[in-house]
Write a protein that holds these residues in place. Structure first.
Motif, short mmCIF file in Angstrom:
data_model
loop_
_atom_site.label_atom_id
_atom_site.label_comp_id
_atom_site.label_asym_id
_atom_site.label_seq_id
_atom_site.Cartn_x
_atom_site.Cartn_y
_atom_site.Cartn_z
N THR A 110 0.87 -1.18 0.00
CA THR A 110 0.00 0.00 0.00
C THR A 110 0.90 1.23 0.00
N PRO A 111 1.00 1.96 -1.10
CA PRO A 111 1.82 3.19 -1.10
C PRO A 111 1.27 4.21 -0.12
N LEU A 112 2.16 4.84 0.65
CA LEU A 112 1.75 5.83 1.64
C LEU A 112 2.09 7.24 1.20
N THR A 113 3.36 7.49 0.92
CA THR A 113 3.80 8.79 0.40
C THR A 113 5.22 8.68 -0.13
N GLY A 114 5.53 9.48 -1.12
CA GLY A 114 6.92 9.65 -1.48
C GLY A 114 7.62 10.40 -0.36
N VAL A 115 8.92 10.20 -0.24
CA VAL A 115 9.69 10.89 0.80
C VAL A 115 10.68 11.88 0.19
N ALA A 116 11.53 11.40 -0.70
CA ALA A 116 12.56 12.29 -1.26
C ALA A 116 13.07 11.75 -2.58
N GLN A 117 13.66 12.63 -3.36
CA GLN A 117 14.35 12.22 -4.58
C GLN A 117 15.73 12.87 -4.62
N VAL A 118 16.69 12.13 -5.15
CA VAL A 118 18.07 12.60 -5.25
C VAL A 118 18.51 12.45 -6.70
N PRO A 119 18.93 13.52 -7.34
CA PRO A 119 19.37 13.39 -8.72
C PRO A 119 20.69 12.62 -8.82
N ASN A 120 20.89 12.00 -9.95
CA ASN A 120 22.23 11.60 -10.33
C ASN A 120 22.81 12.76 -11.12
N VAL A 121 24.11 12.78 -11.27
CA VAL A 121 24.74 13.89 -11.97
C VAL A 121 25.80 13.33 -12.93
N LEU A 122 25.80 13.84 -14.13
CA LEU A 122 26.78 13.46 -15.15
C LEU A 122 28.04 14.26 -14.90
N VAL A 123 29.11 13.57 -14.51
CA VAL A 123 30.36 14.24 -14.15
C VAL A 123 31.53 13.71 -14.97
N MET A 124 32.49 14.59 -15.20
CA MET A 124 33.72 14.22 -15.89
C MET A 124 34.92 14.74 -15.10
N ASN A 125 36.05 14.10 -15.29
CA ASN A 125 37.32 14.64 -14.81
C ASN A 125 37.60 15.89 -15.66
N PRO A 126 37.85 17.05 -15.04
CA PRO A 126 38.04 18.28 -15.82
C PRO A 126 39.13 18.16 -16.88
N ALA A 127 40.22 17.46 -16.56
CA ALA A 127 41.31 17.32 -17.55
C ALA A 127 40.83 16.54 -18.76
N THR A 128 40.05 15.48 -18.53
CA THR A 128 39.50 14.69 -19.63
C THR A 128 38.53 15.52 -20.46
N ALA A 129 37.66 16.26 -19.78
CA ALA A 129 36.68 17.09 -20.48
C ALA A 129 37.37 18.14 -21.36
N ASP A 130 38.41 18.78 -20.82
CA ASP A 130 39.14 19.79 -21.60
C ASP A 130 39.84 19.16 -22.79
N ARG A 131 40.43 17.99 -22.59
CA ARG A 131 41.15 17.31 -23.68
C ARG A 131 40.20 16.94 -24.82
N LEU A 132 38.97 16.59 -24.47
CA LEU A 132 38.00 16.18 -25.48
C LEU A 132 37.13 17.34 -25.98
N GLY A 133 37.33 18.51 -25.40
CA GLY A 133 36.53 19.67 -25.80
C GLY A 133 35.09 19.59 -25.38
N VAL A 134 34.84 19.00 -24.22
CA VAL A 134 33.47 18.82 -23.73
C VAL A 134 33.18 19.84 -22.63
N ARG A 135 32.25 20.75 -22.92
CA ARG A 135 31.84 21.73 -21.93
C ARG A 135 30.42 21.49 -21.42
N GLY A 136 29.68 20.68 -22.15
CA GLY A 136 28.31 20.41 -21.76
C GLY A 136 27.79 19.14 -22.42
N VAL A 137 26.51 18.87 -22.23
CA VAL A 137 25.91 17.63 -22.74
C VAL A 137 25.92 17.58 -24.26
N ALA A 138 25.66 18.71 -24.90
CA ALA A 138 25.64 18.73 -26.37
C ALA A 138 27.03 18.36 -26.92
N ASP A 139 28.08 18.89 -26.30
CA ASP A 139 29.44 18.55 -26.73
C ASP A 139 29.71 17.06 -26.53
#
Length: 323
Positions: A110-139
């Motif tokens: 019997t569902p009573l109530t939702g309590v909380a939600q926690v997002p996941n987050v898409l993360v990169m190592n900054p050095a890797t992101a810079d090397r690949l030219g990735v600044r955001g999701v579109a990149d």
């Protein structure tokens, strides 16, 4: 006569007090070990509802990815004395991940109530992101399309939230990335920090310290909208196109056994929803990078049903299995 009536009323009240004191405490099963986010929130909720519901005892029953504790609650008497802190794993992912589940996530609760939600987050190592030219999701999507199979991502294991978020991203973006499972979220994050993997879909609470320290670059959260606890980070859905409807996150909520009487369901719902609205609970959740998710029982039932349907395709595409 009036004096006699006062004595009788006082006597009746005195008789009622021991009955209230002897009321059976509510057992709140947490199907995970002590110290985790669900356990922390469960204990805060137990404290917050003691005036309205009486004593609530948290009972940690970990095992089988949360299935043992959930099954214990499902098989309890439907009298309101046993409830469980279920989660996306126990009620939406595990039914597709495990060949045999001892309970039905819809029929047995019997569902009573939702309590909380926690997002996941898409993360990169900054050095890797810079090397690949990735600044955001579109990149990231553009690079992955131009270089199929060259990117890899780590997770806390096959069937974990991070793994399934990655599989959903691959399916919706139309890209291929190699999944590298680790024995838990912490080893996966360490591999990302060391540059051994290119990106992770990590739990926001687990990644937030390294994001704030500049050791990880947050490209986007995985919820449909930005998280109020880190509003500067966009949502994946903001990239538009095939990702416009992207929405996957960790959530948890309260369930009783099937057959719980309507008046008991409403009493529990009202008490826990009121607790979730207090400044103390909001602050506790914010510290865990979580947002409150109070609902009516009907809203929570519809939400769980939709989540179960969503994860069927995600888990099957991933090929993940657990026994």
């Amino acid at each position: 006569m009036a004096r006699r009536r006062e004595v009788l009323v006082a006597g009746a009240s005195a008789l009622a007090l021991p009955a209230m004191a002897q009321a059976k405490p509510i057992r709140l099963i947490v199907p995970y070990p002590p110290g985790g986010p669900l356990d922390i929130v469960a204990r805060a909720l137990a404290e917050a509802v003691k005036d309205s519901l009486g004593t609530v005892v948290v009972d940690n029953r970990p095992g089988a990815g949360g299935n043992l504790g959930a099954d214990l609650a499902a098989k309890s008497a439907p009298d309101g004395n046993t409830i469980v802190m279920g989660a996306v794993a126990t009620h939406a992912i595990n039914p597709w991940l495990y060949a045999k589940l001892p309970y039905d996530p819809l029929r047995d609760f019997t569902p009573l109530t939702g309590v909380a939600q926690v997002p996941n987050v898409l993360v990169m190592n900054p050095a890797t992101a810079d090397r690949l030219g990735v600044r955001g999701v579109a990149d990231l999507m553009a690079y992955a399309k131009a270089n199929p199979g060259k990117l890899n991502y780590g997770s806390g294991g096959n069937g974990s939230a991070g793994h399934l978020a990655g599989e959903m991203f691959k399916a919706q973006a139309g890209v291929f990335m190699v999944h590298i499972p680790y024995a838990g979220g912490n080893p996966a994050q360490l591999a990302l920090l060391a540059g051994q993997v290119d990106l992770n879909f990590d739990n926001l609470a687990a990644a937030s310290a390294n994001i704030k320290a500049g050791k990880l670059r947050a490209l986007a959260v995985t919820t449909a909208k930005r998280s109020p606890v880190m509003p500067e980070v966009p949502a994946i859905a903001e990239a538009g196109g095939p990702l416009a409807g992207f929405d996957i996150h960790t959530w948890f909520g309260l369930f009783g056994p099937a057959g719980l009487p309507a008046e008991v369901t409403q009493r529990l719902n009202h008490a826990f929803v009121a607790a979730l609205g207090t400044p103390e609970l909001k602050a506790r959740l914010a510290g865990l990078m979580a947002a409150p998710m109070p609902t009516t029982p009907e809203q929570f039932a519809a939400f769980v049903k939709a989540e179960l349907a969503k994860y069927e395709g995600v888990v099957k595409r991933s090929g993940a299995k657990a026994d």
